[in-house]
Design an enzyme around this catalytic site. Structure first.
Site, PDB file in Angstrom:
ATOM      1  N   SER A  86       0.791  -1.230   0.000  1.00  0.00           N
ATOM      2  CA  SER A  86       0.000   0.000   0.000  1.00  0.00           C
ATOM      3  C   SER A  86       0.822   1.277   0.000  1.00  0.00           C
ATOM      4  O   SER A  86       0.258   2.373   0.062  1.00  0.00           O
ATOM      5  CB  SER A  86      -0.944   0.003   1.208  1.00  0.00           C
ATOM      6  OG  SER A  86      -0.208  -0.227   2.387  1.00  0.00           O
ATOM      7  N   THR A 193      -1.909   3.411   3.869  1.00  0.00           N
ATOM      8  CA  THR A 193      -1.139   4.650   3.880  1.00  0.00           C
ATOM      9  C   THR A 193      -0.333   4.795   5.163  1.00  0.00           C
ATOM     10  O   THR A 193      -0.854   4.540   6.249  1.00  0.00           O
ATOM     11  CB  THR A 193      -2.122   5.835   3.840  1.00  0.00           C
ATOM     12  OG1 THR A 193      -2.847   5.759   2.626  1.00  0.00           O
ATOM     13  CG2 THR A 193      -1.424   7.166   3.961  1.00  0.00           C
ATOM     14  N   THR A 211       1.521   7.009   0.054  1.00  0.00           N
ATOM     15  CA  THR A 211       0.636   5.879  -0.225  1.00  0.00           C
ATOM     16  C   THR A 211       0.615   5.546  -1.709  1.00  0.00           C
ATOM     17  O   THR A 211       0.909   6.416  -2.551  1.00  0.00           O
ATOM     18  CB  THR A 211      -0.807   6.225   0.224  1.00  0.00           C
ATOM     19  OG1 THR A 211      -1.616   5.062   0.173  1.00  0.00           O
ATOM     20  CG2 THR A 211      -1.435   7.293  -0.646  1.00  0.00           C
ATOM     21  N   ARG A 221      -7.293   8.514 -10.311  1.00  0.00           N
ATOM     22  CA  ARG A 221      -7.840   8.825  -8.984  1.00  0.00           C
ATOM     23  C   ARG A 221      -6.708   9.271  -8.041  1.00  0.00           C
ATOM     24  O   ARG A 221      -5.669   8.637  -7.953  1.00  0.00           O
ATOM     25  CB  ARG A 221      -8.550   7.592  -8.424  1.00  0.00           C
ATOM     26  CG  ARG A 221      -9.209   7.797  -7.048  1.00  0.00           C
ATOM     27  CD  ARG A 221      -8.312   7.340  -5.921  1.00  0.00           C
ATOM     28  NE  ARG A 221      -8.992   7.389  -4.619  1.00  0.00           N
ATOM     29  CZ  ARG A 221      -8.372   7.242  -3.454  1.00  0.00           C
ATOM     30  NH1 ARG A 221      -7.081   7.036  -3.403  1.00  0.00           N
ATOM     31  NH2 ARG A 221      -9.051   7.297  -2.331  1.00  0.00           N
ATOM     32  N   THR A 244      -5.854   8.099   7.365  1.00  0.00           N
ATOM     33  CA  THR A 244      -5.780   6.902   6.535  1.00  0.00           C
ATOM     34  C   THR A 244      -7.195   6.412   6.294  1.00  0.00           C
ATOM     35  O   THR A 244      -8.129   6.813   6.982  1.00  0.00           O
ATOM     36  CB  THR A 244      -4.909   5.818   7.207  1.00  0.00           C
ATOM     37  OG1 THR A 244      -4.817   4.682   6.344  1.00  0.00           O
ATOM     38  CG2 THR A 244      -5.482   5.381   8.533  1.00  0.00           C
ATOM     39  N   GLY A 245      -7.334   5.528   5.324  1.00  0.00           N
ATOM     40  CA  GLY A 245      -8.662   5.013   5.010  1.00  0.00           C
ATOM     41  C   GLY A 245      -9.169   5.599   3.704  1.00  0.00           C
ATOM     42  O   GLY A 245      -8.393   6.071   2.889  1.00  0.00           O
TER      43      GLY A 245
HETATM   44  N1  ASP Z   1      -6.160   7.347   2.248  1.00  0.00           N
HETATM   45  C1  ASP Z   1      -5.608   6.615   1.134  1.00  0.00           C
HETATM   46  C2  ASP Z   1      -6.335   6.979  -0.114  1.00  0.00           C
HETATM   47  O1  ASP Z   1      -7.533   7.213  -0.059  1.00  0.00           O
HETATM   48  C3  ASP Z   1      -5.640   5.152   1.257  1.00  0.00           C
HETATM   49  C4  ASP Z   1      -5.677   4.591   2.601  1.00  0.00           C
HETATM   50  O2  ASP Z   1      -5.121   5.131   3.531  1.00  0.00           O
HETATM   51  O3  ASP Z   1      -6.299   3.535   2.749  1.00  0.00           O
HETATM   52  O4  ASP Z   1      -5.715   6.954  -1.152  1.00  0.00           O
END
Ligand code: ASP
Length: 331
Positions: A86, A193, A211, A221, A244-245
């Site tokens: 990731s 991330t 990330t 994207r 994150t997320g």
């Molecule tokens: N926040 C990151 C994104 O949306 C990915 C992640 O942290 O899961 O690209």
């Protein structure tokens, strides 16, 4: 831990704080000031890959590096790890098979740099730092970011490792695009991330976030991670936050800036993270089926973390201990 905290509180109540050497702030030798309520430096970062990143950041500080050096070199550890699905090398590609990276960095002087949709460079965080330090801009994207990196001595490398390619080909069989909650917590997959915040021994704060974004995302994207204020924000008068997320939810509330502003208005880092998550719950309908996690730290080294769904954890270095903690969640 509780005993240690109590011990520290008792010391503090007994006036032991006066034992802290005078002129410590100016002392170039870095060590943990364990007699205070919170010792400095403190480093906090998202997910299990944060443990090694924190350790590197602390090593950099203890060797006399700046807090910006520390956050950059900390997150370079997972960026260079081919097993990490990731971040950086070995990150999952987009749905067309391209690994595209997002990263940003902020220093205590309020300066910021960012790259997004960058391909073929293992360390996007270092390109982001160069954008911050060598250009009048904050953010470079795609081909322009790559050109800038190559002009400044970075070398191109194929980031799609055999493991990530296999995961992509498996995904192609169904091509179902529906980011699962905490997909990064699946066994044998490394995590999401990395956002990392460090406060040095002087109370100066910096942050870095890097990330490969959501696995199998649409081409083009860009998530929250490279967006100053969304994936990361630092204000050296207050503190910092990183996320994150599912980036789309974070962007919609300008999450990290929100956390820092809440701290500016008197909330603790924990309260600020909780209120930012509550804002997402209130404003973003898909909150029930997505994950977002915030971590935050103020200049005193006090920290907080909160997320939407159970499953988010973070690495915290404090008082010479570098260990994982589970975040509390809204649901
Ligand atoms: N926040 C990151 C994104 O949306 C990915 C992640 O942290 O899961 O690209």
């Amino acid at each position: 831990m509780i005993n240690r905290r109590k011990f520290i509180e008792n010391l503090s109540a007994a006036g032991a704080l006066s034992l802290i050497p005078a002129g410590l702030k100016a002392n170039p030798i870095i060590y943990d000031v364990s007699l205070g309520a919170k010792s400095l430096p403190v480093v906090i970062s998202t997910w299990i890959h944060g443990i090694n990143a924190n350790a590197k950041a602390i090593e950099v500080l203890k060797n006399g590096g700046s807090v910006v050096d520390a956050v950059e070199q900390g997150v370079m550890i997972p960026e260079a790890d081919p097993e990490n699905r990731s971040v950086g090398l070995g990150g999952l590609p987009d749905r067309d098979g391209h690994v595209t990276l997002d990263a940003c960095i902020m220093g205590p002087d309020g300066n910021a740099g960012s790259v997004c949709f960058l391909e073929n460079i293992v360390h996007p965080i270092s390109v982001a730092r160069m954008v911050m330090e060598k250009t009048p801009h904050v953010m470079l994207a795609g081909e322009g970011a790559l050109q800038f990196a190559l002009e400044n001595g970075f070398e191109e490398q194929n980031l799609l490792t055999p493991g990530a390619e296999k995961a992509w080909k498996d995904w192609l069989k169904e091509s179902k695009y529906d980011p699962e909650l905490n997909w990064e917590n699946k066994p044998n997959e490394f995590h999401d991330t990395i956002g990392l915040l460090a406060v040095d021994q002087n109370g100066d704060i910096a942050g870095a976030c890097t990330t490969s974004g959501l696995g199998f995302k649409m081409r083009g994207r860009v998530g929250d991670s490279p967006i100053i204020g969304a994936g990361l924000y630092v204000d050296n008068e207050v503190g910092g936050a990183t996320a994150t997320g599912m980036g789309e939810l974070v962007i919609k509330v300008v999450g990290s800036f929100l956390v820092v502003e809440l701290m500016r208005n008197g909330k603790s880092p924990q309260q600020a993270c909780e209120e930012a998550v509550a804002r997402i719950v209130k404003k973003v309908p898909e909150n029930k089926i997505r994950q977002v996690g915030f971590i935050a730290m103020n200049k005193k080294g006090e920290t907080g973390a909160y997320c939407l769904q159970p499953g988010f954890n973070y690495a915290l270095y404090q008082d010479n201990i570098n260990e994982m903690h589970d975040s509390k969640s809204f649901y």
